[in-house]
Motif scaffolding. Structure first.
Motif, mmCIF file in Angstrom:
data_model
loop_
_atom_site.group_PDB
_atom_site.id
_atom_site.type_symbol
_atom_site.label_atom_id
_atom_site.label_comp_id
_atom_site.label_asym_id
_atom_site.label_seq_id
_atom_site.Cartn_x
_atom_site.Cartn_y
_atom_site.Cartn_z
ATOM 1 N N ALA A 1 0.853 -1.167 0.146
ATOM 2 C CA ALA A 1 -0.180 -0.072 -0.111
ATOM 3 C C ALA A 1 0.876 1.250 -0.077
ATOM 4 C CB ALA A 1 -0.855 -0.133 1.203
ATOM 5 N N ALA A 2 0.356 2.124 -0.976
ATOM 6 C CA ALA A 2 1.270 3.601 -0.853
ATOM 7 C C ALA A 2 0.862 4.432 0.200
ATOM 8 C CB ALA A 2 0.863 4.340 -2.148
ATOM 9 N N LEU A 3 1.808 5.361 0.692
ATOM 10 C CA LEU A 3 1.528 6.356 1.982
ATOM 11 C C LEU A 3 0.085 6.730 1.827
ATOM 12 C CD1 LEU A 3 5.000 7.686 2.133
ATOM 13 C CD2 LEU A 3 3.670 6.088 3.758
ATOM 14 N N ALA A 4 -0.718 6.865 2.760
ATOM 15 C CA ALA A 4 -2.039 7.680 2.707
ATOM 16 C C ALA A 4 -1.815 8.799 3.534
ATOM 17 C CB ALA A 4 -3.141 6.821 2.968
ATOM 18 N N GLY B 1 3.657 9.222 7.415
ATOM 19 C CA GLY B 1 2.272 8.441 7.943
ATOM 20 C C GLY B 1 2.544 8.578 9.434
ATOM 21 N N ARG B 2 3.079 9.252 10.114
ATOM 22 C CA ARG B 2 3.246 9.521 11.563
ATOM 23 C C ARG B 2 3.743 10.967 11.551
ATOM 24 N NH1 ARG B 2 6.000 5.747 15.004
ATOM 25 N NH2 ARG B 2 4.836 6.688 16.518
ATOM 26 N N PRO B 3 3.096 12.151 11.153
ATOM 27 C CA PRO B 3 3.628 13.529 11.279
ATOM 28 C C PRO B 3 3.978 13.823 12.686
ATOM 29 C CG PRO B 3 1.181 13.489 10.678
ATOM 30 C CD PRO B 3 1.719 11.954 10.821
ATOM 31 N N SER C 1 10.470 7.242 -2.511
ATOM 32 C CA SER C 1 10.097 8.376 -3.405
ATOM 33 C C SER C 1 8.948 8.978 -3.033
ATOM 34 C CB SER C 1 9.997 8.133 -4.942
ATOM 35 O OG SER C 1 9.058 7.230 -4.900
ATOM 36 N N GLY C 2 7.853 8.186 -2.152
ATOM 37 C CA GLY C 2 6.541 8.753 -1.584
ATOM 38 C C GLY C 2 6.887 9.772 -0.396
ATOM 39 N N GLN C 3 7.903 9.240 0.434
ATOM 40 C CA GLN C 3 8.366 10.138 1.482
ATOM 41 C C GLN C 3 9.034 11.193 1.059
ATOM 42 O OE1 GLN C 3 7.798 9.451 4.933
ATOM 43 N NE2 GLN C 3 7.201 7.380 5.071
#
Length: 470
Positions: free
Chosen positions: A16-19, A53-55, A173-175
């Motif tokens: 799953a991609a980052l949501a 994902g955990r800001p 790359s999502g991050q």
């Protein structure tokens, strides 16, 4: 990727991609405090979550640097640049800043080391990443490959899990795309103007997925396709481009009397050298050279190396493979790059699967294209926890016009990759070029002219425009 300006590097599991909510980058804060850091650069920092994902979790600092516009009073804004890799950017900009003199007529040129590299919470791997035995990686035997995979797995655990600390599992790359948006905010830019070269185009694809309406002008050079989930479909354009380059090499040799193989059937001679080395390694002074080493040393993409390649093949055919025994010029990829790379491109590492792909490619690209099976295995074999942001199609809306250029002879990021990404972006113009990798950085005058006109005035080349040989 490896063959870029100044030696810069430089490529399926369903995960799953980052949501993350699109606006969460705003939480990173605003403003960069710039200080002179030598070589005409100014440096600063931007703080971001280690995991978007955990800001509210652990935070890390990203190093940023800018090459200021020549006239701050008349500049048009900021151009954020990534030169490829994945690799450090600030130290590269120091030595490559001459390539950006034209752009600083209009822009502050800004780069950032991607998370985990050098100034951006740089991860200190406890030991260097392994290399294939004797730097032979094309079509290895199974025992050799399994030794390498074991060593690469151990490296992946010790560097990518243990040494990475809070960044473990968060180097994809999502991050990075979220980091880019945080940098945009910190720079006070309503939209991100971006120039991505080679692996920088993977970051661009992630940014376009997550923040399409926040893109101003975007130029992508030497595109690496991060949208195709079938690895065999992904490999085929690379194999075909390599094969076409070998045919171009043979045609050059047929036409140039100075070629060491002039007057001979070049492709047949090459095939005979590989077949002989596969049966029995060819002498090379006090050593011998096998077929894997010869194939690993051969890339017909670079016309400036054709004369040397022809001489090496001619001598090997005569029984002396010394030229193929020499170590290749240039450095190695940063150790961390393979961990970040394989988080985006989780390439299978089962030897039987890889050999079956090689066999399939040999049927359609029999001379050299089949070698395309192996570079990704060199990066990803045995690495744990890969695939945190795997390839998937682009589904974007609200995107402004994008300019994309690709070299027709580039087997690292083949032109089919660029055409496929352009088709999915929708609002993009493709500029085909008779050239290789890193077109703007290599100084291709036609490409640079179109890029400047687009970035400065927003004018895309007319549909159907192409650039010839530089």
């Amino acid at each position: 990727m490896r063959r870029t300006f100044a030696g810069v590097v430089g490529a399926v599991g369903l995960v799953a991609a980052l949501a993350v909510a699109p606006g969460v980058a705003q939480a990173a804060g605003t403003g960069v405090s710039w200080v002179d850091c030598g070589d005409g650069l100014q440096c600063g920092e931007v703080t971001v979550p280690a995991d978007w994902g955990r800001p509210r979790g652990a935070r890390v600092s990203l190093g940023v640097a800018r090459l200021p516009a020549q006239d701050q009073a008349t500049k048009k804004g900021v151009l954020f640049v990534n030169l490829g890799g994945p690799a450090q950017q600030i130290s590269v900009l120091r030595v490559a800043k001459g390539a950006f003199t034209d752009l600083t007529r209009w822009f502050d040129v800004v780069v950032s080391d991607p998370r985990g590299f050098e100034a951006s919470a740089g991860i200190a791997c406890p030991y260097p990443a392994p290399l294939p035995e004797n730097l032979e990686w094309a079509s290895p035997d199974r025992a050799t490959y399994e030794r390498y995979r074991t060593a690469n797995h151990r490296f992946g655990v010790d560097c990518g899990r243990v040494a990475a600390g809070p960044l473990a599992g968060h180097l994809d790359s999502g991050q990075v795309a979220h980091d880019m948006d945080a940098i945009r905010v910190a720079l006070g830019q309503e939209r991100l103007n971006y120039y991505g070269n080679s692996y920088g185009t993977v970051f661009a694809q992630a940014y376009a997925r997550l923040f399409p309406t926040r893109i101003g002008r975007m130029y992508l050079d030497s595109v690496l396709d991060h949208t195709r989930r079938s690895w065999t479909d992904w490999l085929l354009p690379r194999a075909r481009t390599m094969e076409r380059n070998m045919v171009r090499f043979a045609q050059w040799c047929d036409a140039d009397a100075a070629c060491a193989l002039h007057g001979r059937d070049v492709l047949k001679t090459w095939d005979e050298v590989l077949a002989r080395a596969a049966r029995e390694p060819i002498p090379a002074g006090d050593r011998t050279v096998n077929a894997s080493r010869i194939a690993s040393r051969t890339n017909p993409a670079y016309e400036e190396e054709w004369a040397a390649l022809a001489l090496a093949i001619a001598e090997a055919h005569a029984g002396d493979a010394t030229r193929f025994a020499e170590q290749p010029a240039g450095g190695r990829d940063p150790d961390l790059s393979r961990i970040a790379f394989c988080a985006d491109f989780p390439y299978p590492s089962d030897y039987r699967v890889l050999k079956s792909w090689e066999d399939g490619l040999r049927r359609v690209t029999p001379h050299i294209g089949w070698v395309a099976t192996w570079p990704m295995a060199y990066h990803c074999a045995g690495l744990p926890d890969t695939g945190t942001y795997p390839p998937h199609r682009l589904r974007v809306s609200g995107l402004g016009p994008v300019l994309v250029a690709s070299g027709e002879h580039d087997s690292t990021t083949p032109p089919e990759d660029a055409r496929r990404v352009v088709a999915q972006l929708g609002n993009a113009r493709y500029l085909p070029v008779q050239g290789g990798h890193a077109l703007y950085l290599s100084g291709h005058p036609c490409v640079r002219e179109h890029v400047h006109r687009y970035l400065v005035d927003g004018v895309l080349p007319p549909d159907g425009t192409a650039c010839g040989v530089a």
